[in-house]
Design a protein around this motif. Structure first.
Motif, PDB file in Angstrom:
ATOM      1  N   PRO A 381       0.821  -1.223   0.000  1.00 39.90           N
ATOM      2  CA  PRO A 381       0.000   0.000   0.000  1.00 39.90           C
ATOM      3  C   PRO A 381       0.852   1.270   0.000  1.00 39.90           C
ATOM      4  CG  PRO A 381      -0.775  -1.561   1.658  1.00 39.90           C
ATOM      5  CD  PRO A 381       0.512  -2.105   1.120  1.00 39.90           C
ATOM      6  N   GLY A 382       0.527   2.190  -0.879  1.00 38.56           N
ATOM      7  CA  GLY A 382       1.224   3.471  -0.901  1.00 38.56           C
ATOM      8  C   GLY A 382       2.583   3.433  -1.569  1.00 38.56           C
ATOM      9  N   MET A 383       2.880   2.353  -2.276  1.00 38.45           N
ATOM     10  CA  MET A 383       4.178   2.302  -2.967  1.00 38.45           C
ATOM     11  C   MET A 383       3.953   2.264  -4.473  1.00 38.45           C
ATOM     12  SD  MET A 383       7.443  -0.296  -2.637  1.00 38.45           S
ATOM     13  CE  MET A 383       7.618  -0.164  -0.884  1.00 38.45           C
ATOM     14  N   TYR A 384       4.762   3.049  -5.181  1.00 36.61           N
ATOM     15  CA  TYR A 384       4.626   3.175  -6.628  1.00 36.61           C
ATOM     16  C   TYR A 384       5.997   3.099  -7.272  1.00 36.61           C
ATOM     17  CZ  TYR A 384       0.017   4.803  -5.311  1.00 36.61           C
ATOM     18  OH  TYR A 384      -1.234   4.867  -4.769  1.00 36.61           O
ATOM     19  N   ILE A 385       6.001   2.727  -8.551  1.00 33.76           N
ATOM     20  CA  ILE A 385       7.265   2.727  -9.292  1.00 33.76           C
ATOM     21  C   ILE A 385       7.039   3.351 -10.667  1.00 33.76           C
ATOM     22  CG2 ILE A 385       6.987   0.350 -10.156  1.00 33.76           C
ATOM     23  CD1 ILE A 385      10.133   0.199  -9.606  1.00 33.76           C
ATOM     24  N   LEU A 386       8.044   4.048 -11.146  1.00 39.05           N
ATOM     25  CA  LEU A 386       7.951   4.774 -12.422  1.00 39.05           C
ATOM     26  C   LEU A 386       9.213   4.530 -13.243  1.00 39.05           C
ATOM     27  CD1 LEU A 386       6.854   8.457 -11.654  1.00 39.05           C
ATOM     28  CD2 LEU A 386       5.894   6.992 -13.420  1.00 39.05           C
ATOM     29  N   GLY A 387       9.058   4.631 -14.560  1.00 40.49           N
ATOM     30  CA  GLY A 387      10.240   4.682 -15.422  1.00 40.49           C
ATOM     31  C   GLY A 387      10.808   3.341 -15.850  1.00 40.49           C
ATOM     32  N   LEU A 388      10.075   2.246 -15.604  1.00 44.57           N
ATOM     33  CA  LEU A 388      10.570   0.941 -16.066  1.00 44.57           C
ATOM     34  C   LEU A 388      10.096   0.695 -17.499  1.00 44.57           C
ATOM     35  CD1 LEU A 388       9.879  -1.390 -12.998  1.00 44.57           C
ATOM     36  CD2 LEU A 388      11.899  -0.012 -13.508  1.00 44.57           C
ATOM     37  N   PRO A 389      10.818  -0.154 -18.241  1.00 50.58           N
ATOM     38  CA  PRO A 389      10.373  -0.468 -19.598  1.00 50.58           C
ATOM     39  C   PRO A 389       8.935  -1.009 -19.591  1.00 50.58           C
ATOM     40  CG  PRO A 389      12.566  -1.332 -19.226  1.00 50.58           C
ATOM     41  CD  PRO A 389      12.076  -0.803 -17.914  1.00 50.58           C
ATOM     42  N   TYR A 390       8.105  -0.436 -20.443  1.00 48.52           N
ATOM     43  CA  TYR A 390       6.725  -0.875 -20.616  1.00 48.52           C
ATOM     44  C   TYR A 390       5.954  -0.927 -19.292  1.00 48.52           C
ATOM     45  CZ  TYR A 390       3.819  -2.391 -24.510  1.00 48.52           C
ATOM     46  OH  TYR A 390       2.919  -2.442 -25.534  1.00 48.52           O
ATOM     47  N   LEU A 391       6.213   0.019 -18.421  1.00 45.76           N
ATOM     48  CA  LEU A 391       5.514   0.045 -17.135  1.00 45.76           C
ATOM     49  C   LEU A 391       4.001   0.131 -17.337  1.00 45.76           C
ATOM     50  CD1 LEU A 391       6.257   0.573 -13.945  1.00 45.76           C
ATOM     51  CD2 LEU A 391       5.359   2.839 -14.467  1.00 45.76           C
ATOM     52  N   ARG A 392       3.578   1.129 -18.106  1.00 44.36           N
ATOM     53  CA  ARG A 392       2.148   1.284 -18.417  1.00 44.36           C
ATOM     54  C   ARG A 392       1.916   1.358 -19.924  1.00 44.36           C
ATOM     55  NH1 ARG A 392      -0.993   2.320 -14.276  1.00 44.36           N
ATOM     56  NH2 ARG A 392      -2.641   3.114 -15.612  1.00 44.36           N
ATOM     57  N   ARG A 393       2.956   1.772 -20.653  1.00 45.17           N
ATOM     58  CA  ARG A 393       2.847   1.953 -22.102  1.00 45.17           C
ATOM     59  C   ARG A 393       4.186   1.586 -22.723  1.00 45.17           C
ATOM     60  NH1 ARG A 393       0.265   5.869 -19.364  1.00 45.17           N
ATOM     61  NH2 ARG A 393      -1.842   6.348 -20.061  1.00 45.17           N
ATOM     62  N   ARG A 394       4.159   1.361 -24.049  1.00 42.80           N
ATOM     63  CA  ARG A 394       5.421   1.008 -24.696  1.00 42.80           C
ATOM     64  C   ARG A 394       6.471   2.102 -24.502  1.00 42.80           C
ATOM     65  NH1 ARG A 394       6.303  -2.916 -28.416  1.00 42.80           N
ATOM     66  NH2 ARG A 394       4.100  -3.061 -28.933  1.00 42.80           N
ATOM     67  N   LYS A 395       6.032   3.345 -24.378  1.00 42.04           N
ATOM     68  CA  LYS A 395       6.983   4.461 -24.278  1.00 42.04           C
ATOM     69  C   LYS A 395       7.450   4.732 -22.852  1.00 42.04           C
ATOM     70  CE  LYS A 395       3.208   7.820 -23.893  1.00 42.04           C
ATOM     71  NZ  LYS A 395       2.452   8.892 -24.556  1.00 42.04           N
ATOM     72  N   SER A 396       7.009   3.904 -21.879  1.00 39.03           N
ATOM     73  CA  SER A 396       7.198   4.249 -20.468  1.00 39.03           C
ATOM     74  C   SER A 396       8.626   4.600 -20.064  1.00 39.03           C
ATOM     75  CB  SER A 396       6.712   3.106 -19.571  1.00 39.03           C
ATOM     76  OG  SER A 396       5.313   3.102 -19.497  1.00 39.03           O
ATOM     77  N   SER A 397       9.616   3.930 -20.654  1.00 39.08           N
ATOM     78  CA  SER A 397      10.975   4.173 -20.166  1.00 39.08           C
ATOM     79  C   SER A 397      11.660   5.329 -20.900  1.00 39.08           C
ATOM     80  CB  SER A 397      11.813   2.905 -20.285  1.00 39.08           C
ATOM     81  OG  SER A 397      11.803   2.459 -21.616  1.00 39.08           O
ATOM     82  N   PHE A 398      10.966   5.898 -21.892  1.00 39.69           N
ATOM     83  CA  PHE A 398      11.537   7.048 -22.597  1.00 39.69           C
ATOM     84  C   PHE A 398      11.200   8.339 -21.851  1.00 39.69           C
ATOM     85  CE2 PHE A 398      11.087   3.818 -25.844  1.00 39.69           C
ATOM     86  CZ  PHE A 398      12.289   3.906 -26.521  1.00 39.69           C
ATOM     87  N   ILE A 399      11.977   9.389 -22.126  1.00 36.43           N
ATOM     88  CA  ILE A 399      11.719  10.674 -21.472  1.00 36.43           C
ATOM     89  C   ILE A 399      10.284  11.118 -21.753  1.00 36.43           C
ATOM     90  CG2 ILE A 399      12.306  13.141 -21.530  1.00 36.43           C
ATOM     91  CD1 ILE A 399      15.251  12.294 -21.859  1.00 36.43           C
ATOM     92  N   HIS A 400       9.857  11.004 -23.006  1.00 32.74           N
ATOM     93  CA  HIS A 400       8.512  11.479 -23.348  1.00 32.74           C
ATOM     94  C   HIS A 400       7.418  10.555 -22.815  1.00 32.74           C
ATOM     95  CE1 HIS A 400       7.906   8.482 -26.594  1.00 32.74           C
ATOM     96  NE2 HIS A 400       9.213   8.576 -26.731  1.00 32.74           N
ATOM     97  N   GLY A 401       7.829   9.396 -22.303  1.00 34.39           N
ATOM     98  CA  GLY A 401       6.838   8.471 -21.750  1.00 34.39           C
ATOM     99  C   GLY A 401       6.459   8.803 -20.318  1.00 34.39           C
ATOM    100  N   ALA A 402       7.230   9.682 -19.687  1.00 32.94           N
ATOM    101  CA  ALA A 402       7.009   9.945 -18.259  1.00 32.94           C
ATOM    102  C   ALA A 402       5.694  10.680 -18.006  1.00 32.94           C
ATOM    103  CB  ALA A 402       8.180  10.755 -17.698  1.00 32.94           C
ATOM    104  N   GLU A 403       5.296  11.528 -18.948  1.00 35.14           N
ATOM    105  CA  GLU A 403       4.149  12.406 -18.698  1.00 35.14           C
ATOM    106  C   GLU A 403       2.864  11.618 -18.415  1.00 35.14           C
ATOM    107  OE1 GLU A 403       3.534  15.410 -21.647  1.00 35.14           O
ATOM    108  OE2 GLU A 403       1.961  16.357 -20.449  1.00 35.14           O
ATOM    109  N   ASP A 404       2.507  10.708 -19.331  1.00 39.00           N
ATOM    110  CA  ASP A 404       1.247   9.980 -19.158  1.00 39.00           C
ATOM    111  C   ASP A 404       1.290   9.077 -17.930  1.00 39.00           C
ATOM    112  OD1 ASP A 404       0.252  11.222 -21.362  1.00 39.00           O
ATOM    113  OD2 ASP A 404       0.416   9.495 -22.707  1.00 39.00           O
ATOM    114  N   ASP A 405       2.427   8.422 -17.717  1.00 42.86           N
ATOM    115  CA  ASP A 405       2.541   7.524 -16.565  1.00 42.86           C
ATOM    116  C   ASP A 405       2.486   8.303 -15.260  1.00 42.86           C
ATOM    117  OD1 ASP A 405       2.852   5.589 -18.453  1.00 42.86           O
ATOM    118  OD2 ASP A 405       4.795   4.851 -17.756  1.00 42.86           O
ATOM    119  N   ALA A 406       3.160   9.468 -15.227  1.00 41.33           N
ATOM    120  CA  ALA A 406       3.180  10.269 -14.006  1.00 41.33           C
ATOM    121  C   ALA A 406       1.770  10.773 -13.693  1.00 41.33           C
ATOM    122  CB  ALA A 406       4.143  11.446 -14.159  1.00 41.33           C
ATOM    123  N   ARG A 407       1.028  11.120 -14.735  1.00 43.09           N
ATOM    124  CA  ARG A 407      -0.345  11.580 -14.513  1.00 43.09           C
ATOM    125  C   ARG A 407      -1.208  10.435 -13.971  1.00 43.09           C
ATOM    126  NH1 ARG A 407      -1.664  12.607 -19.427  1.00 43.09           N
ATOM    127  NH2 ARG A 407      -2.613  10.553 -19.539  1.00 43.09           N
TER     128      ARG A 407
END
Lengths: 430, 188
Positions: A381-407
């Motif tokens: 509970p309350g733990m999150y991870i960001l920036g891994l390959p294909y975390l939520r989308r194919r672009k997740s690990s790219f710089i431009h992929g951070a926006e949608d995942d962070a939102r």
């Protein structure tokens, strides 16, 4: 933020983010906009791994126009160019400044432990309490070097892509590069050009042309929606998350760098490194098939781009469709190399990276050492991870992929904090 | 995954395979198998091998019946030719493995197969096994597999079937990568 000076408790926050790279800064921007009390802990400076763990000639695989973060985008004069590491560092540092991100630099996380509600984060500069923990420390912390490296003779120098800087660092002897993703190909190209004979061990890989029909391949992957494909909508997410970076290079002349280019330059291709026996490297006989797989996959992507162009009726002014020459395989691919004969002086491991979670004292790792999560929502509970390959989308690990995942994850965090606050109010009332 | 059409039937139960994949991801110890064969010398270069038991999913299993295989050398080697040579048996294994893979992948991708034929050829310089030239290896100097496949699919999709089958093939892996082989003996 509460600061208790003279106390080992450095502070207590609602959200603590580990890592001030593009992902950590992107979610910080979201949290700031929602007035959520948070801090980013950074072991070095902003964009630390870009500063310290990349080779000299490296440029981003994505064009400048694609480099964007929430509320921030490339504003230079060369949208089709590719950022050098200095430019990436400036870009990300500029973002941290303009976002006024609450970054605590030179603060290395030593351990994270669960509390009844939230987490205790021990650093070299005191201890933090937080209700929500966001891990944004990246997927590329430690070189992933196969165990077989220990069987190499002692006279062979071994380097990983993290330690490699430029060919001048190598002795004047042949170089064996293991791995044919973007880094393996770029190093093979640069080291062969320095006059050293390169042998490249090629396993499964992703082949892409730099330009297709006159535009950057990233343009096509962007407009056709390939980069937005969601993690819960594809067939085998485990496999997709393990796919290596595509064979691309960011260069001034926007050239394609593939195995055919390397063969023409004199690089010797071998199969995947399969073993070491009696001081000899053994290569798999699967070179033909891994190249065929990559060619077929590239052609499927190009087919889908051509189909999209027809559907959208946007072919005006575009170069015509083309298919690239199949990967050329030597008639008798190299199956073994004797390391005793002095031909090879250095073995470079371009075999990828793995994240370092040695500080994470919360039972969230699976048997392969990966964090259990659902699109970045970690199994705690309350733990999150960001920036891994294909975390939520194919672009997740790219710089431009951070926006949608962070939102997406930011909204999840806001909802989580609402529930936690309501619960604690009820507890206090009782 | 492409949508599976009900009409596609290559005789492969893909649901069972996908189910097993899911189950074994959670219980990797059950994925540990042991494949076995026994053999007995008959006479000359003639040997008869027997396959019946194997271990997997945590327990012993038996094939529906035992299978016997004769291997021998041909008459040009002054043998009686009571069966295929052992090296041909290796090709038999590769053909069976790749073809099973093609059928499975095709089923999973919704491709109806009508015919799948393969010809296999392996080159070998027998100076190696005869000990004439120490630089020549005993085994194959290369293997060529040629498939002819009739299916409801494009040339490119059929090529992708065969490529994926190689990627997931045990015998392809055994032949293309080194394997540690341990042989021991006792006096019986």
């Amino acid at each position: 933020m509460t600061r208790l000076s003279g106390n080992p408790l450095a502070g207590a926050v609602d959200v603590l983010v580990i890592g001030a790279g593009h992902s950590g800064l992107a979610i910080s921007r979201f949290l700031s906009a929602r007035c959520i009390d948070h801090v980013i802990l950074e072991r070095g400076e902003v964009a630390n791994s870009w500063r310290t763990e990349r080779w000299d000639s490296l440029k981003l695989l994505t064009p400048n126009w694609q480099s964007r973060l929430p509320g921030y985008c490339y504003s230079g004069s060369d949208p089709d160019g590719y950022m050098s590491m200095h430019e990436v560092i400036d870009f990300i540092s500029g973002y941290a400044e303009c976002s006024r991100a609450p970054v605590e630099t030179d603060t290395e996380v030593k351990s994270v432990q669960p509390l009844d509600s939230g987490y205790r984060v021990v650093t070299n500069r005191g201890e933090w309490r937080t209700r929500v923990l966001v891990i944004a420390s990246g997927a590329f912390n430690l070189p992933l070097i196969p165990a077989v490296s220990q069987a190499l003779p002692a006279n062979i120098r071994q380097l990983s892509t993290r330690d490699y800087r430029d060919p001048g660092q190598l002795e004047n002897a042949g170089v064996m590069i293991i791995g044919a993703s973007a880094s393996g190909l770029q190093l093979a190209d640069e080291i062969q050009a320095s006059g050293r004979q390169v042998t490249l061990a090629v396993g499964e890989h992703v082949r892409l042309p730099r330009l297709y029909r006159g535009k950057d391949i990233q343009h096509w992957m962007h407009v056709t929606g390939v980069l937005d494909e969601k993690y819960d909508a594809i067939d085998d997410i485990r496999r997709a998350r393990g796919v290596s970076s595509p064979q691309l290079v960011g260069s001034r002349d926007r050239r394609t760098l593939d195995l055919n280019v390397l063969s023409a330059a004199g690089v010797r291709l071998a199969g995947r490194l399969a073993g070491v026996r009696d001081g000899k490297l053994q290569f798999s006989g699967s070179l033909r098939n891994v190249c065929q797989l990559a060619d077929l996959k590239m052609n499927r992507l190009l087919d889908s781009i051509d189909d999209w162009i027809v559907e959208q009726g946007v072919d005006e002014g575009l170069d015509s469709a083309e298919r690239f020459a199949p990967t050329r395989i030597p008639d008798s691919p190299c199956l073994g190399l004797d390391l005793a004969d002095g031909e090879i002086g250095t073995v470079v491991w371009a075999t990828g990276y793995r994240p370092d979670y040695s500080w994470l004292e919360v039972p969230v790792l699976d048997r392969k050492g990966q964090i259990r999560h659902d699109g970045g929502v970690v199994d705690s509970p309350g733990m999150y991870i960001l920036g891994l390959p294909y975390l939520r989308r194919r672009k997740s690990s790219f710089i431009h992929g951070a926006e949608d995942d962070a939102r997406d994850l930011g909204e999840h965090i806001v909802a989580y904090l609402d529930v936690v606050s309501a619960t604690s109010r009820i507890k206090m009332a009782v | 995954m492409q949508t599976q059409q009900i009409s596609i039937d290559n005789g492969v139960n893909v649901e069972a395979i996908l189910g097993a994949r899911e189950a074994l991801t959670e219980a990797p110890e059950a994925a540990q198998f042991k494949w076995r064969a026994t053999s007995e010398w008959v006479n000359g270069t003639h040997t008869r091998a027997h396959v019946e038991n194997f271990f997997g999913l945590g327990e012993e299993h038996k094939h529906r019946q035992g299978f016997d295989y004769d291997t021998d050398h041909p008459e040009i080697f002054a043998s009686e030719d009571n069966g295929s040579t052992p090296v041909e048996m290796v090709l038999v294994g590769l053909a069976g493995c790749l073809t099973a893979g093609v059928a499975t992948v095709a089923q999973n991708r919704g491709i109806q197969l009508r015919s799948v034929k393969a010809s296999l050829e392996a080159g070998m310089d027998i100076q190696g096994i005869l000990g004439i030239d120490g630089d020549v290896r005993n085994g194959f100097d290369g293997v060529r597999v040629s498939f002819v496949i009739d299916a409801d699919a494009s040339q490119q999709d059929i090529e992708a079937l065969v490529a994926q089958s190689q990627k997931r093939s045990a015998v392809f892996d055994i032949m293309s990568n080194p394997t540690d082989v341990h042989v021991d003996v006792s006096k019986g």
